[in-house]
Scaffold this motif. Structure first.
Motif, short mmCIF file in Angstrom:
data_model
loop_
_atom_site.label_atom_id
_atom_site.label_comp_id
_atom_site.label_asym_id
_atom_site.label_seq_id
_atom_site.Cartn_x
_atom_site.Cartn_y
_atom_site.Cartn_z
N ALA A 1 -23.45 -15.46 -46.31
CA ALA A 1 -23.29 -16.57 -45.37
C ALA A 1 -21.82 -16.96 -45.24
N LEU A 2 -21.07 -16.97 -46.34
CA LEU A 2 -19.64 -17.30 -46.28
C LEU A 2 -18.87 -16.25 -45.48
N VAL A 3 -19.22 -15.00 -45.65
CA VAL A 3 -18.54 -13.93 -44.90
C VAL A 3 -18.79 -14.10 -43.39
N ILE A 4 -20.03 -14.42 -43.03
CA ILE A 4 -20.36 -14.62 -41.62
C ILE A 4 -19.60 -15.82 -41.06
N ALA A 5 -19.52 -16.91 -41.83
CA ALA A 5 -18.78 -18.10 -41.39
C ALA A 5 -17.32 -17.76 -41.11
N ALA A 6 -16.71 -16.98 -42.01
CA ALA A 6 -15.31 -16.59 -41.83
C ALA A 6 -15.13 -15.72 -40.59
N ALA A 7 -16.09 -14.82 -40.35
CA ALA A 7 -16.02 -13.93 -39.19
C ALA A 7 -16.11 -14.72 -37.88
N ILE A 8 -16.98 -15.73 -37.84
CA ILE A 8 -17.09 -16.54 -36.63
C ILE A 8 -15.83 -17.36 -36.43
N ALA A 9 -15.27 -17.92 -37.50
CA ALA A 9 -14.02 -18.68 -37.40
C ALA A 9 -12.90 -17.81 -36.87
N LEU A 10 -12.91 -16.53 -37.24
CA LEU A 10 -11.88 -15.60 -36.77
C LEU A 10 -11.92 -15.45 -35.25
N SER A 11 -13.10 -15.64 -34.65
CA SER A 11 -13.23 -15.49 -33.20
C SER A 11 -12.66 -16.66 -32.42
N ILE A 12 -12.34 -17.76 -33.10
CA ILE A 12 -11.74 -18.91 -32.42
C ILE A 12 -10.27 -18.62 -32.20
N SER A 13 -9.88 -18.49 -30.94
CA SER A 13 -8.48 -18.17 -30.63
C SER A 13 -8.15 -18.69 -29.25
N GLY A 14 -6.87 -18.74 -28.93
CA GLY A 14 -6.48 -19.18 -27.60
C GLY A 14 -5.20 -19.98 -27.60
N LYS A 15 -5.08 -20.87 -26.63
CA LYS A 15 -3.85 -21.61 -26.42
C LYS A 15 -3.77 -22.78 -27.40
N PRO A 16 -2.56 -23.24 -27.74
CA PRO A 16 -2.41 -24.37 -28.63
C PRO A 16 -2.88 -25.66 -27.99
N LYS A 17 -3.05 -26.68 -28.83
CA LYS A 17 -3.67 -27.92 -28.39
C LYS A 17 -2.82 -28.69 -27.38
N GLU A 18 -1.53 -28.40 -27.28
CA GLU A 18 -0.69 -29.11 -26.34
C GLU A 18 -1.10 -28.89 -24.90
N GLU A 19 -1.89 -27.85 -24.64
CA GLU A 19 -2.38 -27.60 -23.29
C GLU A 19 -3.87 -27.96 -23.25
N PRO A 20 -4.18 -29.28 -23.13
CA PRO A 20 -5.52 -29.76 -23.41
C PRO A 20 -6.51 -29.63 -22.29
N VAL A 21 -6.08 -29.22 -21.08
CA VAL A 21 -7.03 -29.17 -19.99
C VAL A 21 -8.14 -28.21 -20.31
N ASN A 22 -7.78 -27.07 -20.92
CA ASN A 22 -8.80 -26.12 -21.34
C ASN A 22 -9.16 -26.40 -22.79
N LEU A 23 -10.25 -27.13 -22.99
CA LEU A 23 -10.67 -27.50 -24.33
C LEU A 23 -11.26 -26.34 -25.10
N GLU A 24 -11.53 -25.27 -24.40
CA GLU A 24 -12.31 -24.17 -24.98
C GLU A 24 -11.72 -23.66 -26.28
N MET A 25 -10.41 -23.33 -26.24
CA MET A 25 -9.80 -22.73 -27.42
C MET A 25 -8.45 -23.40 -27.66
N LYS A 26 -8.38 -24.29 -28.61
CA LYS A 26 -7.16 -25.03 -28.87
C LYS A 26 -6.37 -24.45 -30.02
N LEU A 27 -6.81 -23.34 -30.55
CA LEU A 27 -6.20 -22.84 -31.77
C LEU A 27 -5.56 -21.49 -31.54
N ASP A 28 -4.31 -21.37 -31.97
CA ASP A 28 -3.66 -20.08 -31.88
C ASP A 28 -4.30 -19.09 -32.84
N ALA A 29 -4.45 -17.87 -32.42
CA ALA A 29 -4.91 -16.84 -33.35
C ALA A 29 -3.82 -16.61 -34.39
#
Length: 431
Positions: free
Chosen positions: A403-431
């Motif tokens: 379960a921990l391995v799966i959680a880490a794998a899903i977290a790895l899929s969170i990527s995108g633009k930094p939070k300073e560009e808030p119009v797109n809430l989808e991905m606020k975290l830099d890979a």
């Protein structure tokens, strides 16, 4: 030199620190009230003649109510304010905590634990709403980390207090005693808290100005991020965070719920030794979870990298724990597992409170936490079944690691633009 010292402004105790302190106390008693049953479980099982599967169901049924009312509880906090919802919630669950010690029927105890869970379900959304209301965004990760220390101190104190009370008075007394303080806390919150910081009589202009900085930074484009909860449900990042928390909590609640029974039944520890050794991982985790929140505020757009490696190292430590032959190494590895898991948890909730809009913080965070509640229902019951059918804890440990391995794998899929560009809430975290 004396003149310089005189002109230096005095550091004031800010209102938000008092709010955080009370939120912390609420969370502490929520964990005390829900976790004492893990120490009492072997004695409840003996008294009510319950097998491992039935004991697992008794642990899990709380999370059925907890998961069911999590999102409605968050929506109530967004609509009516966190003060009202939190004060009613803690009074509610405290009453049902005390009543647990007066029950002699297994079906009635299941019903009581379910209703108890309904009350506690309102706390997470209300608490995160309180942090988002009183803390500027630059401090929310640290504040969340401090609040989350109850995830570690709660089980630790519950283990020690429950073992002591059960040893002197029996398992029923521990529930009656634990439920009393929450009623007074609920009354205090109703009288002293304010949903709007501007209405609080002790708020200073300086503290309000810090909160206004977040508002002032909102350009016309940024106001588009003030989305409704219905719109938030369409955003992938909400479901990514929810799934991360689900799989992480499969491990967390499995580890927390069955650790005392593991130490008693597999390692032959006495009741008091179990209380002490069950508390150690959470005392270690207290430091880790604050550190995780603090580091999350430092890295900001890379918050997920506080979670991913530490979740994986936590899984490795769990593997070494159940492979260890000596009690000493079991205790060492369980402490290491707790340290890295709670470090990951502190970073994760820093991610959540920084990503979700404050306007719908209670509803959004409650959605994420709801998935953890579902895991809390599934994990203890499933582990109880696996332990009963296999005759050992080995398969249940493997489940927690996966379960921990799966959680880490899903977290790895969170990527995108930094939070300073808030119009797109989808991905606020830099890979």
């Amino acid at each position: 030199m004396n003149e310089q010292l005189q002109v230096q402004p005095k550091k004031r105790w800010k209102v938000r620190y008092s709010v955080l302190l009370v939120l912390w106390v609420c969370w502490l008693f929520s964990f005390l009230d829900r976790m004492v049953i893990t120490i009492a479980l072997p004695f409840i099982g003996e008294d009510l003649n319950l097998n491992a599967t039935s004991q697992g169901l008794l642990l899990s049924i709380f999370f059925a109510g907890y998961a069911l009312f999590q999102i409605p509880g968050g929506m109530l906090s967004d609509k009516f304010g966190f003060r009202r919802v939190m004060s009613i919630a803690i009074t509610w669950w405290s009453i049902f905590t005390s009543l647990t010690g007066l029950i002699f029927s297994f079906p009635l105890m299941l019903l009581l634990r379910f209703v108890f869970g309904l009350g506690e379900a309102c706390l997470p959304g209300a608490a995160y709403k309180g942090i988002a209301t009183y803390f500027p965004s630059k401090q929310r990760g640290t504040a969340t980390g401090i609040q989350s220390t109850v995830n570690t101190l709660g089980p630790a104190l519950a283990a020690i207090a429950a073992a002591a009370i059960i040893g002197f008075f029996g398992w029923r007394a521990v529930f009656v005693i634990m439920g009393i303080p929450g009623i007074f806390i609920g009354i205090y919150i109703w009288v002293k808290f304010k949903d709007n910081p501007k209405d609080h009589p002790k708020m200073t202009k300086e503290e309000l100005a810090e909160l206004d900085e977040d508002v002032d930074e909102k350009s016309p484009e940024k106001k588009k991020s003030d989305i409704s909860f219905k719109e938030l449900l369409k955003r992938p990042i909400l479901w990514q965070m929810s799934l991360v928390w689900f799989f992480f909590d499969i491990t967390f609640w499995g580890f927390t719920s069955w650790l005392p029974s593991y130490l008693i039944n597999e390692k032959g520890l006495s009741l008091m030794d179990t209380g002490i050794f069950s508390a150690l991982p959470y005392l270690v985790g207290t430091v880790a979870i604050v550190l995780g929140g603090y580091l999350s505020d430092r890295v900001k757009t890379n918050r997920k990298w506080i979670f991913i490696p530490n979740a994986l190292i936590g899984g490795l430590s769990l593997y070494l724990m159940f492979q260890a032959s000596s009690l000493t190494m079991v205790i060492i590895y369980q402490c290491l597992a707790a340290f890295f898991m709670f470090l990951a948890q502190g970073g994760f909730w820093g991610l959540v409170v920084d990503t979700l809009p404050a306007k719908i913080m209670a509803s959004g965070s409650a959605t994420v936490n709801c998935f953890g509640s579902i895991a809390g229902f599934v994990s203890p019951f499933l582990m109880g079944y696996m332990i009963e059918t296999s005759g050992s804890f080995n398969s249940s440990f493997i489940m927690m690691i996966v379960a921990l391995v799966i959680a880490a794998a899903i977290a790895l899929s969170i990527s995108g633009k930094p939070k300073e560009e808030p119009v797109n809430l989808e991905m606020k975290l830099d890979a």
